[in-house]
Design an enzyme around this catalytic site. Structure first.
Site, PDB file in Angstrom:
ATOM      1  N   CYS A   1     -41.920  -2.511 -18.614  1.00  0.00           N
ATOM      2  CA  CYS A   1     -41.500  -3.432 -17.657  1.00  0.00           C
ATOM      3  C   CYS A   1     -40.040  -3.302 -17.018  1.00  0.00           C
ATOM      4  O   CYS A   1     -39.059  -2.812 -17.848  1.00  0.00           O
ATOM      5  CB  CYS A   1     -41.596  -4.924 -17.952  1.00  0.00           C
ATOM      6  SG  CYS A   1     -40.935  -6.163 -17.133  1.00  0.00           S
TER       7      CYS A   1
ATOM      8  N   ARG B   1     -40.583  -5.274 -23.880  1.00  0.00           N
ATOM      9  CA  ARG B   1     -41.481  -6.423 -23.701  1.00  0.00           C
ATOM     10  C   ARG B   1     -42.654  -6.010 -24.482  1.00  0.00           C
ATOM     11  O   ARG B   1     -43.794  -6.385 -23.800  1.00  0.00           O
ATOM     12  CB  ARG B   1     -41.782  -7.041 -22.247  1.00  0.00           C
ATOM     13  CG  ARG B   1     -40.451  -7.294 -21.571  1.00  0.00           C
ATOM     14  CD  ARG B   1     -40.782  -8.075 -20.173  1.00  0.00           C
ATOM     15  NE  ARG B   1     -41.434  -9.447 -20.334  1.00  0.00           N
ATOM     16  CZ  ARG B   1     -41.888  -9.848 -19.140  1.00  0.00           C
ATOM     17  NH1 ARG B   1     -41.675  -9.416 -17.970  1.00  0.00           N
ATOM     18  NH2 ARG B   1     -42.041 -11.142 -19.372  1.00  0.00           N
TER      19      ARG B   1
ATOM     20  N   ASP C   1     -34.136 -16.693 -16.918  1.00  0.00           N
ATOM     21  CA  ASP C   1     -34.991 -16.715 -15.660  1.00  0.00           C
ATOM     22  C   ASP C   1     -34.040 -17.041 -14.434  1.00  0.00           C
ATOM     23  O   ASP C   1     -34.243 -17.000 -13.338  1.00  0.00           O
ATOM     24  CB  ASP C   1     -36.276 -17.226 -15.560  1.00  0.00           C
ATOM     25  CG  ASP C   1     -37.293 -16.733 -16.290  1.00  0.00           C
ATOM     26  OD1 ASP C   1     -38.249 -17.068 -16.587  1.00  0.00           O
ATOM     27  OD2 ASP C   1     -37.213 -15.404 -16.881  1.00  0.00           O
TER      28      ASP C   1
ATOM     29  N   LYS D   1     -45.404 -21.441 -11.836  1.00  0.00           N
ATOM     30  CA  LYS D   1     -46.360 -20.028 -12.195  1.00  0.00           C
ATOM     31  C   LYS D   1     -46.477 -19.893 -13.712  1.00  0.00           C
ATOM     32  O   LYS D   1     -47.499 -19.627 -13.961  1.00  0.00           O
ATOM     33  CB  LYS D   1     -45.564 -18.881 -11.504  1.00  0.00           C
ATOM     34  CG  LYS D   1     -46.001 -17.553 -12.210  1.00  0.00           C
ATOM     35  CD  LYS D   1     -45.048 -16.567 -11.687  1.00  0.00           C
ATOM     36  CE  LYS D   1     -44.108 -16.161 -12.219  1.00  0.00           C
ATOM     37  NZ  LYS D   1     -43.976 -15.336 -13.359  1.00  0.00           N
ATOM     38  N   ASN D   2     -45.458 -20.226 -14.517  1.00  0.00           N
ATOM     39  CA  ASN D   2     -45.294 -19.842 -15.884  1.00  0.00           C
ATOM     40  C   ASN D   2     -46.115 -21.067 -16.630  1.00  0.00           C
ATOM     41  O   ASN D   2     -46.210 -20.900 -17.980  1.00  0.00           O
ATOM     42  CB  ASN D   2     -43.973 -19.420 -16.216  1.00  0.00           C
ATOM     43  CG  ASN D   2     -43.452 -18.220 -15.730  1.00  0.00           C
ATOM     44  OD1 ASN D   2     -44.368 -17.274 -15.170  1.00  0.00           O
ATOM     45  ND2 ASN D   2     -42.287 -17.870 -16.012  1.00  0.00           N
TER      46      ASN D   2
ATOM     47  N   ARG E   1     -44.325 -12.680  -5.903  1.00  0.00           N
ATOM     48  CA  ARG E   1     -45.055 -12.971  -7.256  1.00  0.00           C
ATOM     49  C   ARG E   1     -44.921 -14.384  -7.653  1.00  0.00           C
ATOM     50  O   ARG E   1     -45.670 -15.030  -8.476  1.00  0.00           O
ATOM     51  CB  ARG E   1     -44.580 -12.146  -8.339  1.00  0.00           C
ATOM     52  CG  ARG E   1     -45.012 -10.589  -7.939  1.00  0.00           C
ATOM     53  CD  ARG E   1     -44.787  -9.588  -9.182  1.00  0.00           C
ATOM     54  NE  ARG E   1     -45.172 -10.524 -10.367  1.00  0.00           N
ATOM     55  CZ  ARG E   1     -45.214  -9.645 -11.637  1.00  0.00           C
ATOM     56  NH1 ARG E   1     -44.594  -8.706 -11.762  1.00  0.00           N
ATOM     57  NH2 ARG E   1     -45.850 -10.411 -12.783  1.00  0.00           N
TER      58      ARG E   1
HETATM   59  C1  EPZ Z   1     -42.020 -15.606 -20.613  1.00  0.00           C
HETATM   60  O1  EPZ Z   1     -42.318 -14.149 -20.914  1.00  0.00           O
HETATM   61  C2  EPZ Z   1     -41.901 -15.575 -19.035  1.00  0.00           C
HETATM   62  N1  EPZ Z   1     -43.250 -15.403 -18.520  1.00  0.00           N
HETATM   63  C3  EPZ Z   1     -40.841 -14.868 -18.450  1.00  0.00           C
HETATM   64  O2  EPZ Z   1     -40.806 -15.342 -17.256  1.00  0.00           O
HETATM   65  C4  EPZ Z   1     -39.452 -15.426 -19.134  1.00  0.00           C
HETATM   66  O3  EPZ Z   1     -38.510 -14.679 -18.848  1.00  0.00           O
HETATM   67  C5  EPZ Z   1     -39.782 -15.140 -20.859  1.00  0.00           C
HETATM   68  O4  EPZ Z   1     -40.739 -16.017 -21.306  1.00  0.00           O
HETATM   69  C6  EPZ Z   1     -38.395 -15.640 -21.373  1.00  0.00           C
HETATM   70  O5  EPZ Z   1     -38.256 -16.848 -21.197  1.00  0.00           O
HETATM   71  C7  EPZ Z   1     -44.298 -16.299 -18.664  1.00  0.00           C
HETATM   72  O6  EPZ Z   1     -44.114 -17.283 -19.091  1.00  0.00           O
HETATM   73  C8  EPZ Z   1     -45.448 -15.701 -17.720  1.00  0.00           C
HETATM   74  P1  EPZ Z   1     -40.927 -13.714 -24.455  1.00  0.00           P
HETATM   75  P2  EPZ Z   1     -42.586 -13.559 -22.259  1.00  0.00           P
HETATM   76  O7  EPZ Z   1     -42.145 -13.190 -25.178  1.00  0.00           O
HETATM   77  O8  EPZ Z   1     -43.479 -14.543 -22.822  1.00  0.00           O
HETATM   78  C9  EPZ Z   1     -39.535 -10.066 -27.131  1.00  0.00           C
HETATM   79  C10 EPZ Z   1     -40.432 -14.707 -14.810  1.00  0.00           C
HETATM   80  O9  EPZ Z   1     -39.626 -14.182 -14.305  1.00  0.00           O
HETATM   81  N2  EPZ Z   1     -41.022 -10.055 -27.528  1.00  0.00           N
HETATM   82  O10 EPZ Z   1     -40.352 -15.008 -24.625  1.00  0.00           O
HETATM   83  O11 EPZ Z   1     -43.262 -12.156 -22.027  1.00  0.00           O
HETATM   84  C11 EPZ Z   1     -39.301  -9.616 -25.741  1.00  0.00           C
HETATM   85  O12 EPZ Z   1     -39.297  -8.254 -25.515  1.00  0.00           O
HETATM   86  C12 EPZ Z   1     -40.875 -14.205 -15.982  1.00  0.00           C
HETATM   87  O13 EPZ Z   1     -41.120 -15.717 -14.425  1.00  0.00           O
HETATM   88  C13 EPZ Z   1     -41.133  -9.192 -28.569  1.00  0.00           C
HETATM   89  O14 EPZ Z   1     -40.282  -8.524 -29.248  1.00  0.00           O
HETATM   90  O15 EPZ Z   1     -41.307 -13.536 -23.012  1.00  0.00           O
HETATM   91  C14 EPZ Z   1     -38.041 -10.574 -25.377  1.00  0.00           C
HETATM   92  O16 EPZ Z   1     -36.714  -9.725 -25.859  1.00  0.00           O
HETATM   93  C15 EPZ Z   1     -40.090 -12.986 -16.695  1.00  0.00           C
HETATM   94  N3  EPZ Z   1     -42.576  -8.963 -29.148  1.00  0.00           N
HETATM   95  C16 EPZ Z   1     -38.175 -11.884 -26.230  1.00  0.00           C
HETATM   96  O17 EPZ Z   1     -38.745 -11.274 -27.161  1.00  0.00           O
HETATM   97  C17 EPZ Z   1     -43.443  -9.804 -28.582  1.00  0.00           C
HETATM   98  O18 EPZ Z   1     -44.593  -9.782 -29.286  1.00  0.00           O
HETATM   99  C18 EPZ Z   1     -38.492 -12.954 -25.487  1.00  0.00           C
HETATM  100  O19 EPZ Z   1     -39.735 -12.602 -24.539  1.00  0.00           O
HETATM  101  C19 EPZ Z   1     -43.152 -10.897 -27.621  1.00  0.00           C
HETATM  102  C20 EPZ Z   1     -41.895 -10.894 -27.263  1.00  0.00           C
END
Ligand code: EPZ
Length: 433
Positions: free
Chosen positions: A120, A125, A309, A22-23, A401
């Protein structure tokens, strides 16, 4: 709303097949916005988030054909004309990954309006790093009425250093930079396999990207991108979920259609737990659980560390492991919601900030439980597979999902599991919730 009913106690035996990631599919579908030519993606999972992404792209004027079964899980996307470069709140609030259209839209159309994703279940996030990166590429950003608007005649290549490692931030900006004028070098990038898979698609479309999958990615911008055909990588989180199910249930399971290299951190951890698990071919992992599990601590990290995850699913396993396992969640600030539901089933878990202390082995008994987010619901399914009695999991739209036909796949290897509720045709799930 559909529910899953699971009677625990059966060891899982046989072969279970993993779907496409999915991702990886979600950013790949967004990448189709970068060209006016058709993009064909194969191995697309039949899950709710893909239906949501389809609605989002169609709302902008893209044509999206999506076929499963005989159509080999394939989608053909064509963004010939984008009348409405906007991602509305109604869709973004159901799927945060909608923000992946921000970079492609401003790169292709010169303007993008995307609803801020809002809160969320697992954490704040924010998307501040996506926005800062686009500003570095010359976009003018305004945020008002809950929307972020990005404008740029043409983005310009630049240096970007991510303050935090962000998966979709890396993907969003890689797509934006692909059409920028000049060279972009991004540092402290996410190294997840889904980032490398997206770069592979973009390069097939004519982009010039090097280093994807490492911390430093270079993108030489080009004037135009063309159509391409690409097969999405297997879902490593689904694979991990099934591998843990085999270990927990004391079964003998072949998890096939996966990439064992993408689950190295999990396989290493499970060996510490005393599980017999190994890659037997390039796309199959065999897991033999004999029931005796030992506790082992884990800390979630960015790839290639132990993935966040897989944390909820691993917690379910540690409830059946002899000893105390300390689980530290470093990525998200609120990703232990599954713990209380596991406690209701009999687990011994104490939450202390970002740490969960799990004392096992405790027998689990069936209960009526509530899914709260995608991976938490997977954790409850795993616990139910070994609980005494019949567990009912409500709000399984969370699990739909990211998991394709999970009850059919698990039943195929001996689980006693069924779905109850509105028996809608498969395609109807997105509308049902
Ligand atoms: C991706 O989410 C995945 N989703 C998530 O999978 C996964 O848990 C996550 O990466 C971490 O591996 C998809 O790929 C669609 P991040 P993403 O940006 O990109 C902070 C699932 O279960 N952050 O890597 O949204 C954030 O709050 C989902 O399939 C900022 O502060 O995660 C977090 O603490 C859930 N500012 C950390 O970075 C930003 O602009 C990592 O988030 C972006 C992120």
């Amino acid at each position: 709303m559909d529910k899953l009913v699971i009677r625990g106690g059966n060891p899982l035996i046989g072969t279970i097949r993993v779907s496409g990631a999915k991702n990886a599919a979600l950013p790949a579908m967004a990448a189709a916005l970068l060209t006016d030519e058709p993009v064909v993606l194969e191995n697309i999972p039949d899950v709710r988030d893909i239906q949501t992404e389809r609605k989002l792209l169609e709302s902008m004027g893209a044509e999206v054909e999506l076929g499963y079964g005989r159509a080999h899980h394939r989608t053909t996307l064509c963004a010939r004309k984008l009348a409405n470069p906007e991602a509305a709140y109604e869709l973004v609030k159901t799927m945060r990954a909608s923000t992946l259209v921000l970079g492609p839209l401003v790169a292709r159309c010169g303007v993008a309006r995307v609803s801020l994703p809002g809160g969320c279940a697992i954490g704040a996030r924010p998307i501040d790093l996506h926005i800062k990166g686009l500003e570095r590429l010359g976009a003018t950003i305004t945020t008002e009425h809950g929307y972020v608007e990005a404008r740029a005649e043409r983005l310009r290549g630049n240096q970007i250093v991510f303050e935090k490692i962000t998966v979709t931030g890396t993907e969003d900006l890689m797509m934006a930079a692909a059409l920028a004028d000049g060279l972009t070098v991004m540092e402290n990038c996410a190294r997840e396999p889904e980032v490398a898979d997206l770069a592979a698609l973009l390069n097939k479309m004519g982009a010039r990207i090097e280093g994807a999958g490492t911390s430093t990615i270079s993108i030489h911008g080009v004037e135009k991108l063309h159509g391409a055909r690409h097969r999405i990588i297997p879902d490593r989180v689904e694979a991990a979920t099934f591998i843990i199910a085999g270990a927990l249930s004391g079964g003998d399971l072949l998890v096939t259609g996966c990439d064992p290299h993408h689950v190295t951190a999990l396989l290493q951890k499970l060996e510490e737990n005393g599980v017999k698990v190994r890659a037997i071919t390039s796309d199959t992992v065999r897991v033999e659980g004999d029931g005796a599990l030992h506790a082992s601590d884990v800390t979630t990290e960015e790839y290639p560390g132990f993935p966040t995850d897989m944390q909820a699913q691993y917690m379910a396993l540690t409830t059946q492991a002899e000893g105390t396992s300390v689980i530290t969640e470093n990525i998200f600030e609120n990703r232990f919601m599954h713990a209380q539901e596991l406690v209701r089933m009999g687990a011994n878990i104490k939450i202390e900030g970002r740490r969960a202390i799990v004392r096992g082995k405790t027998p689990l008994s069936a209960a009526a439980v509530l899914a709260s987010d995608l991976r938490a619901s997977a954790s409850l399914v795993l616990a139910a597979l070994v609980a005494e009695g019949e567990t009912i999991i409500d709000r399984v739209y969370h699990i739909d999902r990211g998991y394709e036909r999970i009850e059919e796949k698990l039943r195929g290897v001996g689980a006693q599991i069924k779905r109850i509720g509105e028996m809608l045709p498969r395609r109807g799930i997105a509308e049902a919730s």
